[in-house]
Design a protein around this motif. Structure first.
Motif, PDB file in Angstrom:
ATOM      1  N   SER A  61       0.960  -1.593  -0.269  1.00  0.00           N
ATOM      2  CA  SER A  61       0.047  -0.056  -0.128  1.00  0.00           C
ATOM      3  C   SER A  61       0.829   1.433  -0.048  1.00  0.00           C
ATOM      4  O   SER A  61       1.931   1.260  -0.003  1.00  0.00           O
ATOM      5  N   LEU A  62       0.278   2.652  -0.279  1.00  0.00           N
ATOM      6  CA  LEU A  62       1.132   4.024  -0.650  1.00  0.00           C
ATOM      7  C   LEU A  62       1.720   4.410   0.819  1.00  0.00           C
ATOM      8  O   LEU A  62       2.442   4.175   0.792  1.00  0.00           O
ATOM      9  N   GLU A  63       0.915   3.702   1.652  1.00  0.00           N
ATOM     10  CA  GLU A  63       1.331   4.258   3.125  1.00  0.00           C
ATOM     11  C   GLU A  63       2.498   3.141   4.059  1.00  0.00           C
ATOM     12  O   GLU A  63       3.667   3.300   3.541  1.00  0.00           O
ATOM     13  N   ASN A  65       4.400   1.557   1.157  1.00  0.00           N
ATOM     14  CA  ASN A  65       5.106   2.019   0.923  1.00  0.00           C
ATOM     15  C   ASN A  65       6.517   2.987   1.335  1.00  0.00           C
ATOM     16  O   ASN A  65       7.936   3.118   1.792  1.00  0.00           O
ATOM     17  N   ARG A  66       5.819   4.341   1.868  1.00  0.00           N
ATOM     18  CA  ARG A  66       6.071   5.311   2.139  1.00  0.00           C
ATOM     19  C   ARG A  66       7.049   4.551   3.486  1.00  0.00           C
ATOM     20  O   ARG A  66       7.858   5.191   3.484  1.00  0.00           O
ATOM     21  N   SER A  70      10.144   3.858   0.234  1.00  0.00           N
ATOM     22  CA  SER A  70      10.153   3.616  -1.049  1.00  0.00           C
ATOM     23  C   SER A  70       9.906   4.462  -2.280  1.00  0.00           C
ATOM     24  O   SER A  70       9.045   4.659  -1.448  1.00  0.00           O
ATOM     25  N   SER A  71       9.974   4.385  -3.583  1.00  0.00           N
ATOM     26  CA  SER A  71       9.453   6.435  -3.818  1.00  0.00           C
ATOM     27  C   SER A  71       8.108   5.387  -4.008  1.00  0.00           C
ATOM     28  O   SER A  71       7.529   4.895  -4.959  1.00  0.00           O
ATOM     29  N   ASP A  72       6.908   6.717  -4.730  1.00  0.00           N
ATOM     30  CA  ASP A  72       5.710   6.777  -4.476  1.00  0.00           C
ATOM     31  C   ASP A  72       5.212   5.538  -6.208  1.00  0.00           C
ATOM     32  O   ASP A  72       4.184   5.205  -6.448  1.00  0.00           O
ATOM     33  N   SER A  73       6.157   5.867  -6.922  1.00  0.00           N
ATOM     34  CA  SER A  73       5.704   5.283  -8.180  1.00  0.00           C
ATOM     35  C   SER A  73       6.264   4.137  -8.105  1.00  0.00           C
ATOM     36  O   SER A  73       6.129   3.376  -9.218  1.00  0.00           O
ATOM     37  N   SER A  74       6.861   3.351  -7.236  1.00  0.00           N
ATOM     38  CA  SER A  74       7.082   2.253  -7.101  1.00  0.00           C
ATOM     39  C   SER A  74       5.668   0.756  -7.385  1.00  0.00           C
ATOM     40  O   SER A  74       5.030   0.955  -7.229  1.00  0.00           O
ATOM     41  N   VAL A  77       3.853  -1.061  -5.380  1.00  0.00           N
ATOM     42  CA  VAL A  77       2.078   0.252  -4.853  1.00  0.00           C
ATOM     43  C   VAL A  77       1.189   0.204  -6.152  1.00  0.00           C
ATOM     44  O   VAL A  77      -0.331  -0.413  -5.269  1.00  0.00           O
TER      45      VAL A  77
END
Length: 145
Positions: A61-63, A65-66, A70-74, A77
């Motif tokens: 999930s974005l949360e 991943n952050r 890691s990058s939001d563009s991973s 995600v």
């Protein structure tokens, strides 16, 4: 089941998410993407002689991943990427080289030392990279080395 050998929970279970109370439940669209990823991993499994593939990181999930930096563009995600090993075939380097030499369609293949990253982003760039970790930073070079 996402495919013959892969279950959804293999791509979504995260010790970090559990420890920090982060919801790592994928949307229906992400589950569709994970089915495409599982189909690619079925091809990888066959290429590597049918041995088990161990997924260490799939959907994030974005949360989550952050949280891990890691990058939001991973591609993780969007459910298009997995980090894995296949011990019955050989080392992560041997696995990465075998995939790189194949005709499999993938977007990125990254040899990351103790694991392999593969993504099935529809761009299918067949980008080959090697990651090196130095002083808390990740440096990428072209090719599998």
């Amino acid at each position: 089941m996402l495919s013959g050998h892969f279950h959804l929970d293999e791509f979504t279970t995260s010790q970090t998410a559990t420890r920090h109370g982060i919801d790592n439940t994928p949307s229906d669209k992400v589950v569709e993407n994970l089915r495409m990823l599982a189909a690619l991993l079925e091809q990888v499994r066959e290429l590597l002689g049918g041995g088990a593939i161990r997924i260490s990181s799939g959907f994030r999930s974005l949360e989550l991943n952050r949280h891990i930096g890691s990058s939001d563009s991973s591609s993780h995600v969007r459910g298009w990427a997995a980090d894995f090993t296949c011990p019955s075939f050989g080392t992560p380097l041997a696995v990465a080289k075998k995939i790189a030499e194949s005709n499999l369609k993938f977007d990125q293949l990254i040899y990351e030392g103790t694991w392999i990253h593969i993504s099935c982003d529809p761009q299918n760039r067949r980008q080959l990279l090697t990651a090196r970790f130095t002083d808390g930073k990740t440096l990428y070079s072209t090719g599998i080395k």
